[in-house]
Design an enzyme around this catalytic site. Structure first.
Site, PDB file in Angstrom:
ATOM      1  N   ASP A 183     -17.275 -29.239  39.517  1.00 53.44           N
ATOM      2  CA  ASP A 183     -17.012 -28.511  40.324  1.00 53.44           C
ATOM      3  C   ASP A 183     -15.105 -28.215  40.120  1.00 53.44           C
ATOM      4  OD1 ASP A 183     -17.123 -26.870  43.548  1.00 53.44           O
ATOM      5  OD2 ASP A 183     -15.133 -28.269  42.806  1.00 53.44           O
ATOM      6  N   ASN A 191      -6.850 -19.059  41.021  1.00 51.69           N
ATOM      7  CA  ASN A 191      -6.723 -17.415  41.792  1.00 51.69           C
ATOM      8  C   ASN A 191      -5.988 -17.034  42.543  1.00 51.69           C
ATOM      9  OD1 ASN A 191      -9.339 -16.501  40.844  1.00 51.69           O
ATOM     10  ND2 ASN A 191     -10.714 -17.945  42.003  1.00 51.69           N
ATOM     11  N   HIS A 196      -7.713 -13.261  40.020  1.00 56.49           N
ATOM     12  CA  HIS A 196      -9.159 -13.417  39.686  1.00 56.49           C
ATOM     13  C   HIS A 196      -9.440 -13.713  38.558  1.00 56.49           C
ATOM     14  CE1 HIS A 196     -10.548 -14.895  44.034  1.00 56.49           C
ATOM     15  NE2 HIS A 196     -11.782 -14.345  43.779  1.00 56.49           N
ATOM     16  N   ASP A 200     -11.962 -15.958  36.324  1.00 56.98           N
ATOM     17  CA  ASP A 200     -13.045 -15.679  36.062  1.00 56.98           C
ATOM     18  C   ASP A 200     -12.603 -16.312  34.660  1.00 56.98           C
ATOM     19  OD1 ASP A 200     -13.949 -14.410  37.733  1.00 56.98           O
ATOM     20  OD2 ASP A 200     -13.345 -11.968  37.105  1.00 56.98           O
ATOM     21  N   GLU A 227     -17.944 -22.144  41.790  1.00 58.60           N
ATOM     22  CA  GLU A 227     -17.480 -22.831  40.728  1.00 58.60           C
ATOM     23  C   GLU A 227     -17.916 -23.696  40.678  1.00 58.60           C
ATOM     24  OE1 GLU A 227     -16.156 -23.980  43.736  1.00 58.60           O
ATOM     25  OE2 GLU A 227     -14.926 -25.174  43.312  1.00 58.60           O
TER      26      GLU A 227
END
Ligand code: GH3
Ligand code: MG
Ligand code: MG
Ligand code: MG
Ligand code: MG
Length: 309
Positions: A183, A191, A196, A200, A227
């Protein structure tokens, strides 16, 4: 006869790879002339060589002679179907026998089509083209079903199926099965701060790094959700899994993606939980996910940026 090369490749996403199998070199030559240079053509003159090439080169389509000394075409197809790697390979039978009986045997055995000798190059080209279109369409569908479009890794649907498969395989073989739950740390803050699209991109880079560092062909990375990534390691005991988990944690850290809110590291890090199931496997496969999750929870609470078993 000169092959008509004009529009063969129209509608196909790339140059196809064919395997032509016949014990008579002259027959291979005839088919080769009909299909090259539109297709990359691999050739085999025995069933054994055909099986080896199917494994090593995974052709898009196989043109398979029925009558061959030793292993005949039916036996080859039976073996292809018995192996998960080659099970979906489309096979067109090619045979000198023109009886209804042979034709129906070819189709019942799982051949997608049937061509009789002497071959007509235009007919061969048309049939091959049709089956290549179908093959590429089903590849595309499989990608849409099993691949995560953001990271290009396997998705959760694939992972769940694969886990169930590896679980029963481990039960049969008696080998341990390990799972890493990975994780990304403080990713909400990433973010919020970088946006964002940058988030990504970071996920894509993390997946690329993880994939690069897995060595065995059976090891799989899948996006478990958001994630969080799951890495399934067949035939891997707890110590080996912990060592790999440490290496993966390090390889993400070494990407050195700046992260102002990640604590001391100041770069993107991951926490990794390691679970191992050792046969006899009395519980269901979700027990392995729970173990890896519990270890991930400890890694988070132990300060993140680490792997724990
Ligand atoms: P922790 O260290 O405890 O894991 O903290 P965290 O912030 O990473 O965990 P949390 O579960 O609070 O937040 C996960 C974040 O991951 C929130 C969500 O917006 C982000 N995320 C999940 N999927 C994607 C994605 O596809 N793209 C981007 N950019 N962000 C995603
Ligand atoms: Mg023959
Ligand atoms: Mg997180
Ligand atoms: Mg969280
Ligand atoms: Mg999370």
């Amino acid at each position: 006869m000169k092959p008509e090369t004009s529009d063969f490749l129209a509608g196909l996403p790339r140059q196809p790879r064919l395997l032509v199998v016949d014990d008579q070199a002259i027959q291979i030559q005839v088919l080769y002339r009909a299909l090259a240079p539109d297709c990359q053509v691999l050739m085999a003159t025995s069933g054994e060589a055909a099986l080896r090439l199917c494994h090593e080169r995974l052709p898009d389509l196989v043109l398979l002679d029925v009558e061959m000394p030793g292993m005949d075409g039916f036996a080859v197809l039976q073996q292809l179907k018995a192996d998960p790697v080659t099970r979906e390979l489309p096979v067109i039978f090619v045979t000198g026998h023109t009886s209804d009986d042979v034709e129906s045997r070819c189709l019942e055995a799982g051949g997608v089509d049937y061509i009789s000798k002497p071959i007509n190059p235009r007919v061969v080209r048309s049939r091959v083209k049709t089956h290549l279109m179908l093959k590429f369409q089903s590849d595309l569908l499989r990608d849409m079903v099993f691949v995560d479009p953001l990271t290009n890794s396997y998705n959760r649907r694939y992972f769940d199926q694969r886990l169930a498969m590896e679980w029963s395989r481990a039960r049969r073989s008696g080998a341990p099965l390990s799972l890493l739950m990975i994780d990304v740390d403080h990713f909400k803050a990433y973010n919020d701060h970088y946006g964002h699209p940058a988030g990504d991109q970071a996920l894509r880079e993390v997946v690329r790094a993880l994939t690069r560092h897995l060595q065995r062909p059976g090891d799989t990375v899948a996006r478990y959700g958001g994630e969080e990534f799951a890495c399934l390691l067949p035939e891997t005991d707890h110590n080996a899994a912990l060592m790999l988990a440490d290496r993966l944690e390090l390889c993400v850290r070494e990407l050195a993606l700046p992260h102002a809110f990640s604590g001391a590291a100041q770069v993107v890090t991951v926490s990794v939980g390691v679970g191992t199931a050792t046969p006899p496997l009395e519980d269901g496969e979700q027990s392995l996910v729970q173990d890896a999750d519990a270890a991930l929870y400890r890694a988070k609470h132990g300060g993140r940026g680490r792997a724990l078993g």
